[in-house]
Design an enzyme around this catalytic site. Sequence first.
Site, PDB file in Angstrom:
ATOM      1  N   ASP A   1       0.558  -1.139  -0.341  1.00 29.43           N
ATOM      2  CA  ASP A   1       0.006   0.254  -0.141  1.00 29.43           C
ATOM      3  C   ASP A   1       0.798   1.666  -0.502  1.00 29.43           C
ATOM      4  O   ASP A   1       1.519   1.545   0.625  1.00 29.43           O
ATOM      5  CB  ASP A   1      -0.781   0.290   1.127  1.00 29.43           C
ATOM      6  CG  ASP A   1      -1.524   1.260   1.473  1.00 29.43           C
ATOM      7  OD1 ASP A   1      -2.301   1.669  -0.151  1.00 29.43           O
ATOM      8  OD2 ASP A   1      -1.699   1.441   1.622  1.00 29.43           O
TER       9      ASP A   1
ATOM     10  N   SER B   1     -10.619   5.937  -0.217  1.00 28.65           N
ATOM     11  CA  SER B   1     -10.338   5.383   1.760  1.00 28.65           C
ATOM     12  C   SER B   1     -11.169   6.062   2.066  1.00 28.65           C
ATOM     13  O   SER B   1     -11.193   8.047   1.885  1.00 28.65           O
ATOM     14  CB  SER B   1      -8.999   5.905   1.390  1.00 28.65           C
ATOM     15  OG  SER B   1      -8.512   5.957   2.699  1.00 28.65           O
TER      16      SER B   1
ATOM     17  N   TYR C   1       3.759  10.066   0.600  1.00 31.46           N
ATOM     18  CA  TYR C   1       3.987   9.054   1.324  1.00 31.46           C
ATOM     19  C   TYR C   1       5.262   9.229   1.218  1.00 31.46           C
ATOM     20  O   TYR C   1       6.361   9.547   0.686  1.00 31.46           O
ATOM     21  CB  TYR C   1       4.263   7.599   2.063  1.00 31.46           C
ATOM     22  CG  TYR C   1       2.565   7.533   1.601  1.00 31.46           C
ATOM     23  CD1 TYR C   1       1.801   7.792   2.682  1.00 31.46           C
ATOM     24  CD2 TYR C   1       2.591   5.974   1.637  1.00 31.46           C
ATOM     25  CE1 TYR C   1       0.635   8.285   3.299  1.00 31.46           C
ATOM     26  CE2 TYR C   1       0.907   5.913   2.309  1.00 31.46           C
ATOM     27  CZ  TYR C   1       0.342   6.335   3.190  1.00 31.46           C
ATOM     28  OH  TYR C   1      -1.036   5.863   3.057  1.00 31.46           O
TER      29      TYR C   1
ATOM     30  N   ARG D   1      -8.806  10.656   0.632  1.00 33.05           N
ATOM     31  CA  ARG D   1      -9.141  11.369   1.322  1.00 33.05           C
ATOM     32  C   ARG D   1     -10.773  11.529   0.544  1.00 33.05           C
ATOM     33  O   ARG D   1     -10.428  12.534  -0.648  1.00 33.05           O
ATOM     34  CB  ARG D   1      -9.499  11.993   2.138  1.00 33.05           C
ATOM     35  CG  ARG D   1      -8.911  11.789   3.283  1.00 33.05           C
ATOM     36  CD  ARG D   1      -8.082  12.668   4.332  1.00 33.05           C
ATOM     37  NE  ARG D   1      -7.679  12.149   5.484  1.00 33.05           N
ATOM     38  CZ  ARG D   1      -8.363  11.438   6.228  1.00 33.05           C
ATOM     39  NH1 ARG D   1      -9.850  11.723   6.325  1.00 33.05           N
ATOM     40  NH2 ARG D   1      -7.918  10.485   7.231  1.00 33.05           N
TER      41      ARG D   1
ATOM     42  N   ARG E   1       8.891  -6.857  13.718  1.00 29.38           N
ATOM     43  CA  ARG E   1       7.543  -6.223  14.101  1.00 29.38           C
ATOM     44  C   ARG E   1       7.055  -7.406  12.532  1.00 29.38           C
ATOM     45  O   ARG E   1       5.557  -8.006  12.901  1.00 29.38           O
ATOM     46  CB  ARG E   1       7.991  -5.147  14.288  1.00 29.38           C
ATOM     47  CG  ARG E   1       7.557  -4.940  15.931  1.00 29.38           C
ATOM     48  CD  ARG E   1       7.259  -3.630  16.139  1.00 29.38           C
ATOM     49  NE  ARG E   1       8.116  -2.020  16.357  1.00 29.38           N
ATOM     50  CZ  ARG E   1       8.950  -1.736  16.530  1.00 29.38           C
ATOM     51  NH1 ARG E   1       9.321  -2.354  17.748  1.00 29.38           N
ATOM     52  NH2 ARG E   1       9.179  -0.398  17.162  1.00 29.38           N
TER      53      ARG E   1
HETATM   54  N1  LIG Z   1      -5.795   5.699   3.480  1.00 29.14           N
HETATM   55  C1  LIG Z   1      -5.890   6.782   4.660  1.00 29.14           C
HETATM   56  O1  LIG Z   1      -5.409   7.465   5.307  1.00 29.14           O
HETATM   57  C2  LIG Z   1      -4.159   5.569   5.639  1.00 29.14           C
HETATM   58  C3  LIG Z   1      -3.907   6.616   7.035  1.00 29.14           C
HETATM   59  C4  LIG Z   1      -2.628   6.493   7.152  1.00 29.14           C
HETATM   60  C5  LIG Z   1      -2.112   5.276   6.961  1.00 29.14           C
HETATM   61  N2  LIG Z   1      -2.212   4.729   6.165  1.00 29.14           N
HETATM   62  C6  LIG Z   1      -1.345   3.603   5.493  1.00 29.14           C
HETATM   63  O2  LIG Z   1      -1.886   2.786   6.953  1.00 29.14           O
HETATM   64  C7  LIG Z   1      -0.539   2.091   6.974  1.00 29.14           C
HETATM   65  C8  LIG Z   1      -0.307   1.622   8.968  1.00 29.14           C
HETATM   66  O3  LIG Z   1      -0.777   2.957   9.117  1.00 29.14           O
HETATM   67  P1  LIG Z   1       0.205   3.202  10.657  1.00 29.14           P
HETATM   68  O4  LIG Z   1       1.452   3.497   9.802  1.00 29.14           O
HETATM   69  O5  LIG Z   1      -0.628   4.909  11.016  1.00 29.14           O
HETATM   70  O6  LIG Z   1      -0.259   2.648  11.716  1.00 29.14           O
HETATM   71  P2  LIG Z   1      -0.074   1.442  12.469  1.00 29.14           P
HETATM   72  O7  LIG Z   1       0.092   0.016  11.715  1.00 29.14           O
HETATM   73  O8  LIG Z   1      -1.285   0.914  12.950  1.00 29.14           O
HETATM   74  O9  LIG Z   1       1.679   1.591  13.410  1.00 29.14           O
HETATM   75  C9  LIG Z   1       2.550   1.921  12.890  1.00 29.14           C
HETATM   76  C10 LIG Z   1       3.580   2.696  13.890  1.00 29.14           C
HETATM   77  O10 LIG Z   1       3.285   1.891  15.138  1.00 29.14           O
HETATM   78  C11 LIG Z   1       5.211   1.781  15.438  1.00 29.14           C
HETATM   79  N3  LIG Z   1       4.977   0.558  16.836  1.00 29.14           N
HETATM   80  C12 LIG Z   1       4.133  -0.224  15.983  1.00 29.14           C
HETATM   81  N4  LIG Z   1       4.199  -1.110  17.361  1.00 29.14           N
HETATM   82  C13 LIG Z   1       5.203  -0.483  17.880  1.00 29.14           C
HETATM   83  C14 LIG Z   1       5.736  -1.031  18.846  1.00 29.14           C
HETATM   84  N5  LIG Z   1       5.844  -2.687  19.625  1.00 29.14           N
HETATM   85  N6  LIG Z   1       6.077  -0.019  19.472  1.00 29.14           N
HETATM   86  C15 LIG Z   1       6.866   1.119  19.121  1.00 29.14           C
HETATM   87  N7  LIG Z   1       5.978   1.401  17.606  1.00 29.14           N
HETATM   88  C16 LIG Z   1       5.871   0.604  17.389  1.00 29.14           C
HETATM   89  C17 LIG Z   1       5.598   1.724  14.009  1.00 29.14           C
HETATM   90  O11 LIG Z   1       6.596   1.605  13.913  1.00 29.14           O
HETATM   91  P3  LIG Z   1       8.203   0.352  13.899  1.00 29.14           P
HETATM   92  O12 LIG Z   1       8.275   1.389  12.371  1.00 29.14           O
HETATM   93  O13 LIG Z   1       9.369   1.424  14.261  1.00 29.14           O
HETATM   94  O14 LIG Z   1       7.331  -1.237  13.764  1.00 29.14           O
HETATM   95  C18 LIG Z   1       5.307   1.930  13.232  1.00 29.14           C
HETATM   96  O15 LIG Z   1       5.606   3.894  13.234  1.00 29.14           O
HETATM   97  C19 LIG Z   1       0.521   2.837   6.386  1.00 29.14           C
HETATM   98  O16 LIG Z   1       1.146   2.487   6.140  1.00 29.14           O
HETATM   99  C20 LIG Z   1      -0.150   3.502   5.264  1.00 29.14           C
HETATM  100  O17 LIG Z   1       0.050   2.392   3.903  1.00 29.14           O
HETATM  101  C21 LIG Z   1      -3.167   4.672   5.522  1.00 29.14           C
END
Ligand SMILES: NC(=O)c1ccc[n+]([C@@H]2O[C@H](COP(=O)([O-])OP(=O)(O)OC[C@H]3O[C@@H](n4cnc5c(N)ncnc54)[C@H](OP(=O)(O)O)[C@@H]3O)[C@@H](O)[C@H]2O)c1
Length: 314
Positions: free
Chosen positions: A45, A151, A50, A122, A282
């Site tokens: 994705d 999305s 990004y 969005r 992770r």
């Molecule tokens: N459609 C939209 O509007 C939208 C918005 C936001 C995101 N997204 C997509 O969704 C994906 C995931 O979203 P997200 O990154 O917000 O959510 P997520 O997968 O819930 O969280 C990932 C983040 O949390 C950190 N993390 C996870 N486990 C951890 C732990 N045990 N200790 C410390 N840090 C931890 C990761 O750091 P580390 O990398 O260090 O593990 C990373 O910064 C994105 O990559 C993107 O592709 C879409």
Amino acid sequence: MNGELVYGCMGLGGAWSDAPLTTEDVDIAERAVRVALDIGITWFDQADIYRNGKSEEALGQVLSRDPGLRDRVRIQTKCGIRLGENGLEAYYDLSKASILERVHGSLERLGVDRVDVLLLHRPDPLMEPDEIAAAFAELRSAGKVGAFGVSNMSASQMEYLRSIVDEPLVVNQLEMSLRKRDWVEAGVLVNHPEGAGISFPEGTIEYCQAHDVRLQAWGALAQGVYSGAAPADRSLAEERTAVLVSTMAGEKNTTPEAIVLGWLMRHPAGIEPVIGTADPVRIRACGDAARQAAAMTGPEWYSLYTAARGRPVP
Ligand SMILES: NC(=O)c1ccc[n+]([C@@H]2O[C@H](COP(=O)([O-])OP(=O)(O)OC[C@H]3O[C@@H](n4cnc5c(N)ncnc54)[C@H](OP(=O)(O)O)[C@@H]3O)[C@@H](O)[C@H]2O)c1
């Protein structure tokens, strides 16, 4: 019905700045992609914004290092958010010209002829469905996009678009997790006073189920708050849930990440968690999620849900 994991690339590509992509950024991205493939992930994705485009660039460089790789991955990207332009921090633009320009930029950065899915990032209040339809038709007939989705859109926004846009909408990506639970609460609290303040658009999950729209969950790991991250502002319910997740993971001989994601995947909508960690350990820890979802009992699912909401269901 179990969905599959999607790898979210937002963490790849170095800083959110115009500093150029480095070899180290590409090495980090390659490690993440390799581990994701290793645990069976094939969907990646992306979004044009990004890391200011560098996330797509990094994935493009990873693909160029291994010519056979493009055929083994499926790439989804997004357009519609514009950052730091026209004196604005951010605004949305789903005009035909903007969609076409952004997709061409994405293809160039990724170094590919086509993306498998394009999502509208969005809803843009100024969007004209005719323009979206024209952009989709042009991209589809040029073979630049395989399928289209959205999305952060509600069922009624999707229904409106569907009435004008010929292409089916195959994905809706929304924030959904054990911490961001309004997508569950919206259904549970129907006909209940506590349901009054819920912002999640009621019926969106059911709409996607009924129309074969894949539901993807962003923020699925809840930024690790139940699986090892301990932010200073963590609530008591979050702390207790993290303990429950860890206990369950121990009893089931799995990882906390697999329990957190398994909880999402246990839902009958076949939710596809989009995992955003760039840490290879992770990423690997997520690999057991589908198996945990298949094994999770209803009472186990409710014990996680009620621990996270901090009180029993009504
Ligand atoms: N459609 C939209 O509007 C939208 C918005 C936001 C995101 N997204 C997509 O969704 C994906 C995931 O979203 P997200 O990154 O917000 O959510 P997520 O997968 O819930 O969280 C990932 C983040 O949390 C950190 N993390 C996870 N486990 C951890 C732990 N045990 N200790 C410390 N840090 C931890 C990761 O750091 P580390 O990398 O260090 O593990 C990373 O910064 C994105 O990559 C993107 O592709 C879409």
